[in-house]
Design a protein around this motif. Structure first.
Motif, PDB file in Angstrom:
ATOM      1  N   THR A  90       0.836  -1.205   0.000  1.00  0.00           N
ATOM      2  CA  THR A  90       0.000   0.000   0.000  1.00  0.00           C
ATOM      3  C   THR A  90       0.867   1.249   0.000  1.00  0.00           C
ATOM      4  O   THR A  90       2.057   1.192   0.310  1.00  0.00           O
ATOM      5  CB  THR A  90      -0.929   0.031   1.232  1.00  0.00           C
ATOM      6  OG1 THR A  90      -0.122   0.090   2.413  1.00  0.00           O
ATOM      7  CG2 THR A  90      -1.829  -1.199   1.272  1.00  0.00           C
ATOM      8  N   ALA A  91       0.220   2.385  -0.369  1.00  0.00           N
ATOM      9  CA  ALA A  91       0.942   3.657  -0.393  1.00  0.00           C
ATOM     10  C   ALA A  91       1.053   4.268   0.992  1.00  0.00           C
ATOM     11  O   ALA A  91       1.988   5.029   1.271  1.00  0.00           O
ATOM     12  CB  ALA A  91       0.240   4.635  -1.335  1.00  0.00           C
ATOM     13  N   ALA A  92       0.091   3.977   1.871  1.00  0.00           N
ATOM     14  CA  ALA A  92       0.123   4.528   3.235  1.00  0.00           C
ATOM     15  C   ALA A  92      -0.850   3.749   4.095  1.00  0.00           C
ATOM     16  O   ALA A  92      -1.810   3.149   3.603  1.00  0.00           O
ATOM     17  CB  ALA A  92      -0.231   6.007   3.231  1.00  0.00           C
ATOM     18  N   ILE A  93      -0.594   3.787   5.430  1.00  0.00           N
ATOM     19  CA  ILE A  93      -1.498   3.163   6.401  1.00  0.00           C
ATOM     20  C   ILE A  93      -1.921   4.257   7.373  1.00  0.00           C
ATOM     21  O   ILE A  93      -1.082   4.880   8.036  1.00  0.00           O
ATOM     22  CB  ILE A  93      -0.802   2.013   7.154  1.00  0.00           C
ATOM     23  CG1 ILE A  93      -0.307   0.944   6.167  1.00  0.00           C
ATOM     24  CG2 ILE A  93      -1.746   1.397   8.179  1.00  0.00           C
ATOM     25  CD1 ILE A  93       0.523  -0.146   6.820  1.00  0.00           C
ATOM     26  N   LEU A  94      -3.235   4.508   7.451  1.00  0.00           N
ATOM     27  CA  LEU A  94      -3.746   5.595   8.285  1.00  0.00           C
ATOM     28  C   LEU A  94      -4.664   5.033   9.356  1.00  0.00           C
ATOM     29  O   LEU A  94      -5.488   4.141   9.083  1.00  0.00           O
ATOM     30  CB  LEU A  94      -4.516   6.611   7.435  1.00  0.00           C
ATOM     31  CG  LEU A  94      -3.753   7.287   6.281  1.00  0.00           C
ATOM     32  CD1 LEU A  94      -4.670   8.240   5.534  1.00  0.00           C
ATOM     33  CD2 LEU A  94      -2.535   8.030   6.812  1.00  0.00           C
ATOM     34  N   ALA A  95      -4.529   5.576  10.558  1.00  0.00           N
ATOM     35  CA  ALA A  95      -5.442   5.218  11.648  1.00  0.00           C
ATOM     36  C   ALA A  95      -6.702   6.066  11.527  1.00  0.00           C
ATOM     37  O   ALA A  95      -6.628   7.289  11.370  1.00  0.00           O
ATOM     38  CB  ALA A  95      -4.770   5.443  12.995  1.00  0.00           C
ATOM     39  N   LYS A  96      -7.862   5.431  11.588  1.00  0.00           N
ATOM     40  CA  LYS A  96      -9.119   6.148  11.391  1.00  0.00           C
ATOM     41  C   LYS A  96      -9.328   7.247  12.426  1.00  0.00           C
ATOM     42  O   LYS A  96      -9.809   8.336  12.101  1.00  0.00           O
ATOM     43  CB  LYS A  96     -10.297   5.178  11.438  1.00  0.00           C
ATOM     44  CG  LYS A  96     -10.439   4.309  10.202  1.00  0.00           C
ATOM     45  CD  LYS A  96     -11.733   3.508  10.257  1.00  0.00           C
ATOM     46  CE  LYS A  96     -11.957   2.718   8.981  1.00  0.00           C
ATOM     47  NZ  LYS A  96     -13.235   1.973   8.996  1.00  0.00           N
ATOM     48  N   HIS A  97      -8.946   6.988  13.678  1.00  0.00           N
ATOM     49  CA  HIS A  97      -9.257   7.952  14.741  1.00  0.00           C
ATOM     50  C   HIS A  97      -8.377   9.201  14.658  1.00  0.00           C
ATOM     51  O   HIS A  97      -8.673  10.213  15.296  1.00  0.00           O
ATOM     52  CB  HIS A  97      -9.120   7.287  16.116  1.00  0.00           C
ATOM     53  CG  HIS A  97      -7.714   6.845  16.439  1.00  0.00           C
ATOM     54  ND1 HIS A  97      -7.166   5.682  15.941  1.00  0.00           N
ATOM     55  CD2 HIS A  97      -6.742   7.434  17.200  1.00  0.00           C
ATOM     56  CE1 HIS A  97      -5.923   5.559  16.381  1.00  0.00           C
ATOM     57  NE2 HIS A  97      -5.636   6.612  17.153  1.00  0.00           N
ATOM     58  N   THR A  98      -7.268   9.159  13.892  1.00  0.00           N
ATOM     59  CA  THR A  98      -6.390  10.336  13.787  1.00  0.00           C
ATOM     60  C   THR A  98      -6.481  11.011  12.422  1.00  0.00           C
ATOM     61  O   THR A  98      -5.748  11.964  12.157  1.00  0.00           O
ATOM     62  CB  THR A  98      -4.933   9.920  14.033  1.00  0.00           C
ATOM     63  OG1 THR A  98      -4.530   8.968  13.038  1.00  0.00           O
ATOM     64  CG2 THR A  98      -4.764   9.322  15.418  1.00  0.00           C
ATOM     65  N   LEU A  99      -7.372  10.527  11.586  1.00  0.00           N
ATOM     66  CA  LEU A  99      -7.446  11.052  10.219  1.00  0.00           C
ATOM     67  C   LEU A  99      -7.990  12.479  10.225  1.00  0.00           C
ATOM     68  O   LEU A  99      -8.981  12.780  10.894  1.00  0.00           O
ATOM     69  CB  LEU A  99      -8.343  10.146   9.359  1.00  0.00           C
ATOM     70  CG  LEU A  99      -8.354  10.443   7.859  1.00  0.00           C
ATOM     71  CD1 LEU A  99      -6.957  10.258   7.266  1.00  0.00           C
ATOM     72  CD2 LEU A  99      -9.360   9.546   7.149  1.00  0.00           C
ATOM     73  N   SER A 100      -7.329  13.378   9.487  1.00  0.00           N
ATOM     74  CA  SER A 100      -7.773  14.772   9.347  1.00  0.00           C
ATOM     75  C   SER A 100      -7.742  15.145   7.871  1.00  0.00           C
ATOM     76  O   SER A 100      -7.204  14.416   7.027  1.00  0.00           O
ATOM     77  CB  SER A 100      -6.857  15.712  10.133  1.00  0.00           C
ATOM     78  OG  SER A 100      -5.555  15.715   9.569  1.00  0.00           O
TER      79      SER A 100
END
Length: 682
Positions: A643-653
């Motif tokens: 994947t290009a990136a892994i993001l945590a849902k609770h910190t997404l802005s």
């Protein structure tokens, strides 16, 4: 050998010849059996008597010619008892004072064919004559056309010469108008300084606190002050009119209530009516709740000029200023007086500069001759019209009719509304420009070229727009009303997230060196041509296709939150509520990037990634993984590779999402990869 009688009879029937012998007078002296059967020819009968009616002379000519020579193929139409005409081709030869005639029967169809041929030949002859006539007519018309072409060519040369002369005259007039405007502006400004001094000093002299003046001196100073005020009014009107003619007057529309406007106008206009005058000023209350959106200052100036003009030519009576609503969302201000009136022949001339009514009564009142022309010019700037109704001795009514909302305000509102709704098929171009007409012009330039104008009229508004939307390019006017955009240009080219946005500076002041030093990608002086602007934007800006983003997530709330974070961005969003649906959409729609939830009802992110990587159509699409799940070390390692990136849902802005999208698209080589996928899809 003798033939049996039946055979001889059949031969007689099949034979197509008859034989006759005539004496010199044409009397039949012998006829064979077929002649007797077919023609009922008898000895002693005249051959002429057998001829069809109207062909007797042809028989006579045959007999006459056959006396001297042999005749072959002479056609005669003979009849039996005047009935059933039959055509024969006769051959005749003189013999012992008699004529031997043998006629061959001509079939009826042959006769009909001959008649048809004769008719056809007649028609061909007529057609030939008509063709010759038409050819002569065409030749005549060709000669006429050549003559007309020569005349047109001469006229064309004359028109070109006239156009050249008109162009030269227009340039000369334009230069003269520009010189006049500059002279008027400069002279007007130069006049104002000494006039201010004269007015100020005369006011000081007339102030008793500064020492008494004799009655005569006070009268003289008052004359000086009155003359200076008249000259000052003339200079102001001349300068305002010059600005309006040159198109340099700035329109500043605002929304205001008519009742407050009329109250303020009443307060400004009352001093125009001298206290000792027997003229009363009336301003009835306007319709309640009515609001205008136009240039309040210019509208006020128009009405003040009209009231001032009415005061000059009204000795007694009243002046009434009324406001009414008109059709098609217009309003009308009427300034009606009970003054001396205006002759009909002057109703249009009074709106010309320095023109005054040439009557003894009007000559008593001095004026600049600029108030009404200026009022009409300003009214036209407001999108309306100024008309007059008057007659000598019956007063005058000047009517100002304007749109309730200025046309430019409507256009600007429409332009702003269109900009708020981003078109995913067009690349956004931020245009920082305080002149509305120039903004409309840019929109016309770009509307059919793959770009969408985002209009802003101040630096602060530009900053807010850049936070909301990342433009494909910017067009800046650095000389704005009350501010410049130099700092904004430097700011855009300094920040890491905006430094790669192409910026074109288009302005009226030649500061190219400064613009280039601050990072401008191009610099032009106004006005800029459409082809010039489009060509440069095509070279510098990324026009698309606009990035398509697929969101694969079974959580409706999180899909909504992600859409809100990416609201007003130039990305086109698609949604899938399951892994299978997401894989199908990825194959059909070829998105440029995928947001993938780690946990899905029927499959995990690994399953979706395996499906995507196995298909050549979706193998190269970058994937950003979102998860609220705590990943194991081996899971994170594998996902980091795929994947290009892994993001945590609770910190997404918003900022994080946009930054990761840009990084992923940039690493994927959007400029070329998008085209490849579009080709594969096609």
């Amino acid at each position: 050998m003798m033939m049996p009688p039946p055979v001889a009879h059949q031969l007689d029937e099949l034979s197509r010849e008859v034989a006759l012998v005539c004496d010199a007078s044409g009397t039949i002296t012998w006829a064979d059996l077929r002649a007797e059967n077919v023609l009922a020819a008898q000895r002693g009968q005249k051959l002429r008597a057998l001829a069809a009616q109207g062909t007797e002379e042809k028989v006579d000519r045959l007999l006459l010619q056959a006396r001297d020579e042999k005749v072959v193929g002479w056609e005669l139409i003979l009849c039996r008892d005047g009935q059933k005409p039959t055509t024969f081709a006769f051959s005749a030869q003189p013999r012992d004072g008699h004529l031997v005639l043998v006629g061959s029967l001509v079939p009826e169809d042959y006769g009909a064919a001959l008649a048809q041929v004769s008719s056809t030949l007649s028609e061909l002859s007529a057609l030939h004559r008509e063709t010759e006539r038409q050819q002569r007519e065409l030749h005549r018309r060709a000669e006429e056309l050549q003559r007309v072409n020569r005349d047109l060519e001469e006229s064309n040369r004359g028109v070109r010469s006239l156009h050249a002369a008109l162009d030269e005259k227009a340039e000369s007039l334009q230069r003269a108008a520009e010189v006049k405007s500059r002279v008027v502006a400069n002279v007007s400004h130069e006049f104002r300084t000494p006039l201010h001094s004269i007015l100020g000093l005369s006011k000081v002299l007339l102030n008793p606190l500064n020492g008494p003046l004799s009655a005569e001196q006070e009268k003289q100073v008052q004359f000086i002050r009155t003359s200076a005020e008249a000259l000052y009014e003339l200079v102001n009107d001349l300068l305002d009119l010059s600005k309006a003619e040159a198109g340099k007057a700035v329109l500043r529309p605002s929304r205001f209530a008519t009742d407050e406007f009329m109250r303020g106008l009443r307060g400004m206009m009352r001093p125009l009516v001298p206290l000792e005058s027997s003229v009363e000023l009336f301003c009835p209350e306007p319709p309640a709740g009515l609001e205008l959106e136009t240039d309040e200052a210019k509208l006020s100036q128009v009405l003040r000029n009209l009231v001032s003009n009415a005061v000059k030519f009204t000795e007694r009576g009243n002046i009434t200023v009324t406001l009414t609503q008109g059709p098609r969302d217009t309003v009308s201000f009427a300034v009606k007086d009970t003054g001396i009136g205006i002759p009909p022949e002057y109703h249009e001339r009074i709106f010309e500069e320095f023109v005054q009514v040439d009557t003894p009564i009007h000559k008593k009142v001095k004026g600049t001759g600029l108030g009404l022309p200026l009022a009409r010019r300003l009214t036209e700037m407001l999108g309306g019209s100024l008309t007059v109704q008057s007659a000598p001795g019956q007063g005058a009514t000047f009517t100002v009719t304007i749109p309730r909302v200025h046309p430019e305000v409507k256009e600007m509102t429409g332009l702003t509304e269109r900009a708020e709704k981003l078109d995913p098929a067009k690349a956004p171009v931020l245009v920082l420009e305080d002149d509305r007409q120039t903004l409309f012009l840019y929109e016309k330039y770009l509307e059919r070229s793959g770009f969408q104008v985002l209009p802003v009229r101040s630096v602060e508004e530009a900053r807010r727009t850049v936070q909301r939307v990342r433009p494909a390019a910017m067009v800046l006017d650095v000389m704005l009303e009350g501010e410049t955009s130099w700092n904004f240009l430097a700011e855009m080219k300094t920040k890491e997230e905006t430094r790669d946005i192409p910026i074109l500076v288009v302005t009226i002041t030649d500061r190219e060196q400064k613009a280039r030093a601050l990072g401008a990608d191009e610099f032009w002086l106004k006005p800029v041509e459409a082809t010039q602007l489009l060509r440069k934007l095509g070279e510098l800006a990324h026009r698309g296709p606009v990035e398509r983003i697929l969101i694969i997530d079974d959580d409706e709330v999180h899909r909504y939150l992600l859409k809100q974070l990416l609201k007003d961005t130039p990305y086109m969003l698609m949604e899938a509520t399951s892994g299978k649906e997401g894989i199908r959409l990825a194959r059909e729609k070829a998105p440029h990037l995928i947001f993938l939830d780690f946990l899905l009802p029927e499959m995990t992110a690994f399953d979706v990634l395996d499906e995507l990587k196995a298909d050549p159509r979706t193998r190269d699409i970058p994937v950003i993984l979102q998860t609220a799940h705590e990943l194991k070390e081996d899971e994170r390692s594998r996902l980091a590779r795929e994947t290009a990136a892994i993001l945590a849902k609770h910190t997404l802005s918003r900022e994080v999402a946009i930054a990761r999208i840009r990084d992923a698209l940039s690493k994927a080589g959007l400029g070329s990869r998008v085209e490849e996928r579009e080709v594969r899809r096609g």
